[in-house]
Design a protein around this motif. Structure first.
Motif, PDB file in Angstrom:
ATOM      1  N   LYS A 184      39.987  49.243  38.025  1.00  0.00           N
ATOM      2  CA  LYS A 184      39.129  48.129  38.471  1.00  0.00           C
ATOM      3  C   LYS A 184      39.960  46.981  39.036  1.00  0.00           C
ATOM      4  O   LYS A 184      39.665  46.448  40.109  1.00  0.00           O
ATOM      5  CB  LYS A 184      38.274  47.597  37.298  1.00  0.00           C
ATOM      6  CG  LYS A 184      37.430  48.661  36.636  1.00  0.00           C
ATOM      7  CD  LYS A 184      36.694  48.137  35.421  1.00  0.00           C
ATOM      8  CE  LYS A 184      37.573  47.778  34.240  1.00  0.00           C
ATOM      9  NZ  LYS A 184      38.235  48.929  33.602  1.00  0.00           N
ATOM     10  N   THR A 185      40.998  46.600  38.298  1.00  0.00           N
ATOM     11  CA  THR A 185      41.815  45.467  38.719  1.00  0.00           C
ATOM     12  C   THR A 185      42.489  45.781  40.052  1.00  0.00           C
ATOM     13  O   THR A 185      42.500  44.962  40.979  1.00  0.00           O
ATOM     14  CB  THR A 185      42.877  45.167  37.635  1.00  0.00           C
ATOM     15  OG1 THR A 185      42.194  44.869  36.432  1.00  0.00           O
ATOM     16  CG2 THR A 185      43.763  44.008  38.013  1.00  0.00           C
ATOM     17  N   CYS A 186      43.021  46.988  40.115  1.00  0.00           N
ATOM     18  CA  CYS A 186      43.728  47.414  41.314  1.00  0.00           C
ATOM     19  C   CYS A 186      42.787  47.406  42.533  1.00  0.00           C
ATOM     20  O   CYS A 186      43.130  46.885  43.595  1.00  0.00           O
ATOM     21  CB  CYS A 186      44.201  48.831  41.040  1.00  0.00           C
ATOM     22  SG  CYS A 186      45.755  49.216  41.719  1.00  0.00           S
ATOM     23  N   LEU A 200      40.768  36.706  33.268  1.00  0.00           N
ATOM     24  CA  LEU A 200      40.199  36.148  32.032  1.00  0.00           C
ATOM     25  C   LEU A 200      40.884  36.749  30.799  1.00  0.00           C
ATOM     26  O   LEU A 200      40.394  36.634  29.689  1.00  0.00           O
ATOM     27  CB  LEU A 200      38.683  36.421  31.983  1.00  0.00           C
ATOM     28  CG  LEU A 200      37.768  35.358  32.595  1.00  0.00           C
ATOM     29  CD1 LEU A 200      38.149  34.996  34.003  1.00  0.00           C
ATOM     30  CD2 LEU A 200      36.317  35.786  32.542  1.00  0.00           C
ATOM     31  N   ARG A 201      42.013  37.409  31.027  1.00  0.00           N
ATOM     32  CA  ARG A 201      42.703  38.124  29.939  1.00  0.00           C
ATOM     33  C   ARG A 201      42.993  37.221  28.734  1.00  0.00           C
ATOM     34  O   ARG A 201      42.914  37.636  27.603  1.00  0.00           O
ATOM     35  CB  ARG A 201      44.009  38.737  30.465  1.00  0.00           C
ATOM     36  CG  ARG A 201      44.595  39.755  29.508  1.00  0.00           C
ATOM     37  CD  ARG A 201      45.761  40.483  30.121  1.00  0.00           C
ATOM     38  NE  ARG A 201      45.381  41.423  31.150  1.00  0.00           N
ATOM     39  CZ  ARG A 201      44.881  42.635  30.922  1.00  0.00           C
ATOM     40  NH1 ARG A 201      44.697  43.055  29.699  1.00  0.00           N
ATOM     41  NH2 ARG A 201      44.557  43.428  31.912  1.00  0.00           N
ATOM     42  N   ASP A 202      43.325  35.933  28.988  1.00  0.00           N
ATOM     43  CA  ASP A 202      43.605  35.031  27.866  1.00  0.00           C
ATOM     44  C   ASP A 202      42.365  34.263  27.432  1.00  0.00           C
ATOM     45  O   ASP A 202      42.477  33.206  26.786  1.00  0.00           O
ATOM     46  CB  ASP A 202      44.723  34.048  28.249  1.00  0.00           C
ATOM     47  CG  ASP A 202      46.025  34.790  28.502  1.00  0.00           C
ATOM     48  OD1 ASP A 202      46.216  35.848  27.869  1.00  0.00           O
ATOM     49  OD2 ASP A 202      46.818  34.339  29.354  1.00  0.00           O
ATOM     50  N   PHE A 239      36.759  37.275  39.038  1.00  0.00           N
ATOM     51  CA  PHE A 239      37.081  37.116  37.617  1.00  0.00           C
ATOM     52  C   PHE A 239      37.460  38.505  37.112  1.00  0.00           C
ATOM     53  O   PHE A 239      36.606  39.392  36.998  1.00  0.00           O
ATOM     54  CB  PHE A 239      35.866  36.637  36.811  1.00  0.00           C
ATOM     55  CG  PHE A 239      35.516  35.183  36.981  1.00  0.00           C
ATOM     56  CD1 PHE A 239      36.290  34.322  37.750  1.00  0.00           C
ATOM     57  CD2 PHE A 239      34.393  34.664  36.348  1.00  0.00           C
ATOM     58  CE1 PHE A 239      35.952  32.980  37.889  1.00  0.00           C
ATOM     59  CE2 PHE A 239      34.050  33.335  36.475  1.00  0.00           C
ATOM     60  CZ  PHE A 239      34.828  32.487  37.251  1.00  0.00           C
ATOM     61  N   ASP A 240      38.724  38.689  36.769  1.00  0.00           N
ATOM     62  CA  ASP A 240      39.184  39.989  36.284  1.00  0.00           C
ATOM     63  C   ASP A 240      39.121  40.007  34.751  1.00  0.00           C
ATOM     64  O   ASP A 240      39.367  38.981  34.109  1.00  0.00           O
ATOM     65  CB  ASP A 240      40.631  40.192  36.770  1.00  0.00           C
ATOM     66  CG  ASP A 240      41.118  41.610  36.544  1.00  0.00           C
ATOM     67  OD1 ASP A 240      40.286  42.527  36.546  1.00  0.00           O
ATOM     68  OD2 ASP A 240      42.332  41.796  36.364  1.00  0.00           O
ATOM     69  N   ASN A 241      38.815  41.163  34.177  1.00  0.00           N
ATOM     70  CA  ASN A 241      38.775  41.333  32.710  1.00  0.00           C
ATOM     71  C   ASN A 241      37.711  40.487  32.021  1.00  0.00           C
ATOM     72  O   ASN A 241      37.985  39.839  30.997  1.00  0.00           O
ATOM     73  CB  ASN A 241      40.118  40.944  32.052  1.00  0.00           C
ATOM     74  CG  ASN A 241      41.239  41.816  32.491  1.00  0.00           C
ATOM     75  OD1 ASN A 241      42.146  41.341  33.147  1.00  0.00           O
ATOM     76  ND2 ASN A 241      41.180  43.071  32.152  1.00  0.00           N
ATOM     77  N   VAL A 242      36.511  40.510  32.552  1.00  0.00           N
ATOM     78  CA  VAL A 242      35.436  39.708  31.954  1.00  0.00           C
ATOM     79  C   VAL A 242      35.115  40.170  30.534  1.00  0.00           C
ATOM     80  O   VAL A 242      34.682  39.382  29.694  1.00  0.00           O
ATOM     81  CB  VAL A 242      34.177  39.765  32.866  1.00  0.00           C
ATOM     82  CG1 VAL A 242      32.969  39.178  32.176  1.00  0.00           C
ATOM     83  CG2 VAL A 242      34.458  39.033  34.170  1.00  0.00           C
TER      84      VAL A 242
HETATM   85 MG   LIG Z   1      41.846  45.500  34.654  1.00  0.00          MG
END
Ligand SMILES: [Mg+2]
Ligand SMILES: Nc1ncnc2c1ncn2[C@@H]1O[C@H](COP(=O)(O)OP(=O)(O)OP(=O)(O)O)[C@@H](O)[C@H]1O
Length: 442
Positions: free
Chosen positions: A134-136, A157-159, A208-211
């Protein structure tokens, strides 16, 4: 094609005219006292933030906004009273991942391009199991969209940033640092309004990555961690209100607002990301130096359902332990180990007890199973009563798949769930069918 629109700003002449007429009104109707922002807001039917923005003359606003403002003071909006602001394309992709070794995904990129460029989608979610890519994919998309948006911003949004921190950083970037933190409205919903104003004036792509980081495990899928509920308000308003921008989310679990608002012809869309196809998967494995027949490559890719991360991990193991020979790895008949196990565990541990029960049942079946069969076989009354919502919740967490035959799990997920069976705190759910299935499948 959407119209590229950067909004309009008042010219010096326009501002002067407005101030003059406003003074006359204040003199005649307000004992010469200046109108407060609230009074202005009531008179012209615009919110205070928008009025402040118009009178700042730096950020573009919708032309209709200027018309309302002027109409409130009986002024016709002449062409010399406004102009298009000088706004260069800007982007902040510092947090995006590097996509130099990107393979395939042509079909998915075409779909996303159509949604963003032609269909003016406002809220797009890429959902899929951990490591699927997904991120890629969203990084690649952001790179390809550079000419189609005025602004592109990427945030991970990882942190688990608070929504206020995130909104402040977005607004500051979009305002070219003109909006300072102290001047920004205090209430989160007012900050969201301001962000949407920018979404109207500029054509922005915000990722927004990693929601899933701000979503809660344990309960039903799509609920927020305590203190993060206002993310839901942001997603809902971005999806529902009229603007020309797009918020793109990547997540393992679907936020509930997305589930409510999405639709194939609506401005809220979801792309369920499956694994890489055989050709794409083979490219990753070959780039790692693996050796094997076409059949062996194909078996390996199918075992991991084309999951990009799993393929990378297993390729490293095959290289290290089996001298690069796929056949030797396949002979030992284990697919879940090391980081692949960690990846699955992270997601499994977020499930509620009922979801874990159901996962186990699906793993036992191995083949796709229909709702009718599931209902017939489950002997725990709690799970039977909650079957539909448990299935729906599992589906929103990307762990379960649905095909024309019924509900099923990926092969690695089956192996993982079966291997931890003894650790699952479930009520006895054995039925004659389970005994039959486990016996026949050894
Ligand atoms: Mg990801
Ligand atoms: N199309 C692709 N081409 C090459 N490598 C890829 C591709 N897709 C994913 N990868 C690689 O696979 C790994 C996992 O991908 P990615 O981080 O995008 O997965 P993800 O779905 O975002 O996972 P998570 O749910 O953990 O965030 C990364 O190392 C990435 O570089």
């Amino acid at each position: 094609m959407p119209r590229r629109k950067r909004g309009v700003v008042l010219t010096a002449e326009g501002l002067k005219k407005f101030q003059e007429v406003k003074h006359e009104f204040e003199f005649q109707n307000n004992f010469g006292k200046r109108f407060t922002l609230e009074e202005l807001s009531q008179r012209v039917n615009l919110d205070a933030i928008t009025i402040r923005k118009v009178l700042n003359c730096t950020k573009g606003v919708d032309k209709r906004t200027l018309e309302s403002l002027f109409l409130g003071f009986h002024i016709d909006l002449c062409e010399s009273y406004y102009s298009v602001p000088d706004c260069n394309r800007r982007q902040d992709l510092r947090e995006a991942v590097c996509v130099s070794a990107f393979h395939g995904r042509r079909q998915e990129l075409n779909i996303l391009d159509k949604w963003l460029s032609n269909d003016c989608s406002r809220l797009v979610t890429i959902i899929g199991i951990g490591g699927v890519g997904k991120t890629c994919l969203s990084s690649k998309l952001a790179e390809l969209m550079q000419d189609k948006f005025d602004c592109i911003i990427w945030r991970s949004l990882r942190d688990a940033p608070s929504i206020d921190t995130l909104l402040i950083s977005l607004i500051q970037f979009l305002s070219e640092e003109k909006e300072t933190e102290i001047e920004l409205p205090e209430k989160t919903s007012d900050k969201i309004s301001l962000l949407i104003d920018y979404f109207r004036d500029l054509r922005c792509l915000v990722v927004f990555d990693n929601v899933d980081t701000v979503l809660r495990g344990g309960s039903r899928a799509g609920q927020y961690l305590s203190g993060y509920e206002e993310y839901g308000e942001l997603f809902e308003r971005v999806g529902e209100l009229d603007h020309q921008s797009c918020l793109l989310l990547t997540t393992r679990e679907k936020p509930k607002e997305v589930a409510f608002l999405e639709g194939e012809t609506l401005p809220v869309r979801t792309l369920r990301l499956g694994g890489l196809n055989e050709t794409e998967g083979k490219e990753i494995l070959k780039s790692k130096g693996l050796k094997g027949s076409e059949n062996e490559f194909s078996t390996l890719i199918k075992l991991y359902t084309g999951n990009a991360l799993a393929l990378k991990i297993v390729a490293t193991t095959i290289k290290d332990l089996f001298n690069g020979h796929i056949s030797k790895f396949l002979q030992q008949e284990t697919t879940v180990f090391g980081e692949i196990r960690d990846l699955l565990e992270q997601q499994f541990e977020r499930l509620s007890d009922l979801e874990k029960d159901l996962m186990y049942w699906l793993a036992i079946n191995q083949e796709p199973v229909t709702l009718y069969e599931l209902r017939k076989d489950l002997v725990t009354s709690v799970l039977q009563l909650n079957l539909l919502e448990t299935l729906e919740s599992l589906e929103r967490r990307s762990l379960m798949e649905q095909n024309i035959v019924g509900f099923t799990l990926q092969p690695v997920v089956i192996e993982y769930v079966t291997s931890i069976r003894c650790q699952i705190p479930i009520a006895p759910l054995y039925s004659s069918r389970e005994i039959l299935v486990s016996t026949t499948k050894g």
